[in-house]
Write an enzyme that holds these catalytic residues in place. Structure first.
Site, PDB file in Angstrom:
ATOM      1  N   HIS A 144      -8.702  -1.415   0.103  1.00  5.72           N
ATOM      2  CA  HIS A 144      -7.896  -0.675   1.083  1.00  5.72           C
ATOM      3  C   HIS A 144      -7.172   0.548   0.544  1.00  5.72           C
ATOM      4  O   HIS A 144      -6.296   1.097   1.209  1.00  5.72           O
ATOM      5  CB  HIS A 144      -6.910  -1.630   1.765  1.00  5.72           C
ATOM      6  CG  HIS A 144      -7.600  -2.778   2.443  1.00  5.72           C
ATOM      7  ND1 HIS A 144      -7.570  -4.054   1.942  1.00  5.72           N
ATOM      8  CD2 HIS A 144      -8.371  -2.801   3.555  1.00  5.72           C
ATOM      9  CE1 HIS A 144      -8.299  -4.849   2.735  1.00  5.72           C
ATOM     10  NE2 HIS A 144      -8.789  -4.117   3.715  1.00  5.72           N
ATOM     11  N   HIS A 203       0.131  -4.276   1.835  1.00  2.52           N
ATOM     12  CA  HIS A 203      -0.259  -3.413   0.708  1.00  2.52           C
ATOM     13  C   HIS A 203       0.881  -2.566   0.134  1.00  2.52           C
ATOM     14  O   HIS A 203       0.772  -2.061  -0.976  1.00  2.52           O
ATOM     15  CB  HIS A 203      -1.389  -2.471   1.131  1.00  2.52           C
ATOM     16  CG  HIS A 203      -2.689  -3.167   1.305  1.00  2.52           C
ATOM     17  ND1 HIS A 203      -3.095  -3.645   2.522  1.00  2.52           N
ATOM     18  CD2 HIS A 203      -3.654  -3.481   0.408  1.00  2.52           C
ATOM     19  CE1 HIS A 203      -4.267  -4.231   2.372  1.00  2.52           C
ATOM     20  NE2 HIS A 203      -4.634  -4.137   1.105  1.00  2.52           N
ATOM     21  N   HIS A 217     -11.457  -8.814  -3.942  1.00  2.92           N
ATOM     22  CA  HIS A 217     -10.378  -8.112  -3.235  1.00  2.92           C
ATOM     23  C   HIS A 217      -9.065  -8.337  -3.966  1.00  2.92           C
ATOM     24  O   HIS A 217      -8.560  -9.454  -3.994  1.00  2.92           O
ATOM     25  CB  HIS A 217     -10.299  -8.652  -1.793  1.00  2.92           C
ATOM     26  CG  HIS A 217      -9.325  -7.936  -0.920  1.00  2.92           C
ATOM     27  ND1 HIS A 217      -8.971  -8.408   0.326  1.00  2.92           N
ATOM     28  CD2 HIS A 217      -8.629  -6.768  -1.097  1.00  2.92           C
ATOM     29  CE1 HIS A 217      -8.094  -7.573   0.876  1.00  2.92           C
ATOM     30  NE2 HIS A 217      -7.870  -6.569   0.036  1.00  2.92           N
TER      31      HIS A 217
HETATM   32 FE   LIG Z   1      -6.331  -5.082   0.287  1.00  2.95          FE
END
Ligand SMILES: [Fe+2]
Length: 125
Positions: A112, A18, A52
């Site tokens: 996230h 990320h 996602h």
């Molecule tokens: Fe992610």
């Protein structure tokens, strides 16, 4: 008050998919144009699906001695599989500066959360 800043996550982009990677020269000449690339998932690909995905990347420059960072760009990746169209979280742009400082990037994964990275920029006369 709770600060959004405490929710910014980071790490080594080679091990954490990320973290936005920043490719910029270590040294540039004052007032001379140079290229910056920032992206998510260079070493470990991040999913890029409707469910996602990386929704955006923002870039700031904080000149040494300045009180505040300056927003350089705001990049929205709006197609995440709609009609089979996928935009990669990859940004490339040119800019020029007079003062040394720090390039900050922030990215947002819809699952996230917020991630950041930064690199120092040396500016020579
Ligand atoms: Fe992610």
């Amino acid at each position: 008050m709770k600060s959004l800043g405490t929710m910014l996550q980071s790490g080594d982009w080679k091990g954490e998919k990320h973290v936005p990677v920043i490719h910029a020269p270590e040294k540039v000449k004052k007032g001379e144009e140079f290229e910056i690339k920032t992206l998510v998932g260079e070493e470990i690909a991040h999913p890029n699906t409707l469910e996602h995905h990386i929704a955006w990347i923002k870039v700031f420059y904080h000149p040494e001695g300045s009180k505040f960072p300056i927003e350089i760009g705001n990049y929205d990746f709006s197609a995440h599989g709609e009609s089979e169209i996928y935009t990669e979280p990859y940004v490339s742009f040119k800019f020029k500066v007079d003062k040394p400082g720090t390039i900050h990037t922030m990215s947002y994964c819809n699952i996230h959360g917020l991630w950041e990275n930064s690199v120092e920029l040396v500016v020579e006369d």
